[in-house]
Every structure is written in C-alpha cells, then in structure tokens.
Design an enzyme around this catalytic site. Structure first.
Site, PDB file in Angstrom:
ATOM      1  N   ILE A 140       0.937  -1.126   0.023  1.00  0.00           N
ATOM      2  CA  ILE A 140       0.102  -0.043  -0.001  1.00  0.00           C
ATOM      3  C   ILE A 140       0.937   1.289   0.047  1.00  0.00           C
ATOM      4  O   ILE A 140       1.930   1.204   0.887  1.00  0.00           O
ATOM      5  CB  ILE A 140      -0.950  -0.154   1.338  1.00  0.00           C
ATOM      6  CG1 ILE A 140      -1.956   1.205   1.212  1.00  0.00           C
ATOM      7  CG2 ILE A 140      -0.227  -0.247   2.613  1.00  0.00           C
ATOM      8  CD1 ILE A 140      -2.898   1.448   2.395  1.00  0.00           C
ATOM      9  N   SER A 141       0.639   2.068  -0.924  1.00  0.00           N
ATOM     10  CA  SER A 141       1.561   3.180  -1.302  1.00  0.00           C
ATOM     11  C   SER A 141       1.568   4.330   0.018  1.00  0.00           C
ATOM     12  O   SER A 141       0.624   4.385   0.692  1.00  0.00           O
ATOM     13  CB  SER A 141       1.394   3.967  -2.427  1.00  0.00           C
ATOM     14  OG  SER A 141       1.501   3.057  -3.604  1.00  0.00           O
ATOM     15  N   GLN A 142       2.717   4.860   0.301  1.00  0.00           N
ATOM     16  CA  GLN A 142       2.948   5.855   0.939  1.00  0.00           C
ATOM     17  C   GLN A 142       1.547   7.222   1.014  1.00  0.00           C
ATOM     18  O   GLN A 142       1.139   7.336   0.063  1.00  0.00           O
ATOM     19  CB  GLN A 142       4.347   6.634   0.876  1.00  0.00           C
ATOM     20  CG  GLN A 142       4.373   7.804   1.764  1.00  0.00           C
ATOM     21  CD  GLN A 142       5.622   8.723   1.167  1.00  0.00           C
ATOM     22  OE1 GLN A 142       5.889   8.462  -0.104  1.00  0.00           O
ATOM     23  NE2 GLN A 142       6.190   9.272   1.927  1.00  0.00           N
TER      24      GLN A 142
END
Length: 213
Positions: A60-62
């Site tokens: 899950i991206s920043q």
C-alpha cells in the site's frame, strides 16, 4: 492515540506539510480510514509516512504518494476513473470520494478479494474491482476520463492511451525497476500526447502482458 487522531495528524503533517493543497483531496483522506486497508499486523502503522506490505510482493503506497497522484488526476464529480493495480483498494477508496465511479483492475486474485473486503468495510459502493491484466487496460467501460497506474512501468502501454478520452489525464510512475519519475500525460485532439514530470518515486513493477518482463 486513536486512528482518528493519527489520520488528522497524517493529513496535517504528511500532506498539507508538503505540497498537497487540494481541499477535496485532503477531505477524502480525512474520511477514508486507512487502517481498514492494511494487514492486521500493520494496523498500528497504518498512518506511517511510508509504504507497507500487503502480501504477494505488493504494497500500500505511502499516503503522500497516494495524495499527490490523486491531486494530479484532478478528478471531477462526473469522472469515470480507471485504476491499474488495485492492491488493498486504498487508492480507489480515496478516488471514489472525488469522482462518479472507479473501475480498478488487479492481476493477483487474493488481492482482488482483499480489496473488495476492505472497500465493503469502508462502506464504499462506487468502486468495481476486476480480476485481470490491467497492463492492457479495460476495454469494457472505455473510454475513461482519467487513468491512474499504481505500479512502475517502463513506458505507458498504448492500449491505455487508446482508452483515455480526449482531454483526459493519465498519471503514472515511469522508469526502470528501481527508480521512476511521477508523470502526468494529457491526451489532446488528434491523439497527440503531452507529458509533465513531477518527482522521483519508487513503485513495485507492473505485472502482465505489457508489464516488466
């Protein structure tokens, strides 16, 4: 510290504290519980200023990167968005607050189930998660007002430009396996494509027929 407080802190420090200014984007982040989109063992770290593993070699991206890409899409209430790479469903959840509908394609069956479950828990109904090879887009509902690719690609597959409406934006991390550049493409009349460069970034590689070999 409650999740609600962590969420407000994330928006203030990680997003507003950098260069995310769009109030609609900031409000979406305040209204989508990120803790619902991470694995159970990472819930306490849901609001960290970093990506988190979600299994199967994916992340899950920043939060900041999700916000920046969303801001670059410049979503309108009537827009139909195509997302390539559903992951945990968090990017689609954020976008769903800003547009009419999100079609999101994921190549890993287990993540399709994970994302559907997460979106249901969050009460989000205007996202359709589809199992398939997003590297060739999704012809079924084309053309799209906006397209976002949430995995690194060496170059944007031509199929995706074909499925983008004239005047539409496509946001993508483009480069090699190790470092990419966040770019926005704009499709003009007569099929002409122009690009804008924004910042360096690192994403997992795009899978599928037009992904990394």
């Amino acid at each position: 510290m409650s999740f609600e407080f962590k969420r407000m802190l994330m928006v203030k420090e990680q997003l507003q504290g950098r260069d995310v200014k769009d109030k609609r984007v900031l409000d979406a982040f305040l209204n989508v519980p990120r803790e619902l989109f991470v694995l159970e063992e990472y819930k306490d770290r849901a609001y960290d200023d970093s990506p988190l593993p979600i299994g199967y070699g994916q992340t899950i991206s920043q939060p900041y990167m999700v916000a920046k890409m969303t801001e670059l899409l410049d979503l309108n209430e009537d827009d139909i968005l195509l997302e390539i790479g559903t992951g945990s469903g968090y990017q689609a959840a954020i976008a769903s607050r800003l547009c009419k509908h999100v079609y999101t394609v994921e190549i890993i069956p287990e993540l399709v189930d994970f994302a559907k479950s997460n979106l249901k828990k969050a009460g989000i109904k205007n996202v359709t998660v589809i199992l398939g090879d997003g590297s060739v887009g999704l012809k079924d509902y084309a053309p799209y007002d906006k397209i976002i690719i949430t995995a690194a690609t060496e170059s944007v597959p031509e199929e995706l430009f074909e499925q983008l409406k004239v005047g539409g934006y496509l946001v993508v991390p483009e480069g090699d396996r190790f470092t990419q550049w966040l770019k926005r493409y704009i499709k003009l009349e007569e099929g002409k494509i122009v690009s804008e460069d924004y910042s360096a970034c690192v994403f997992v590689p795009l899978r599928g027929k037009k992904g990394f070999k």
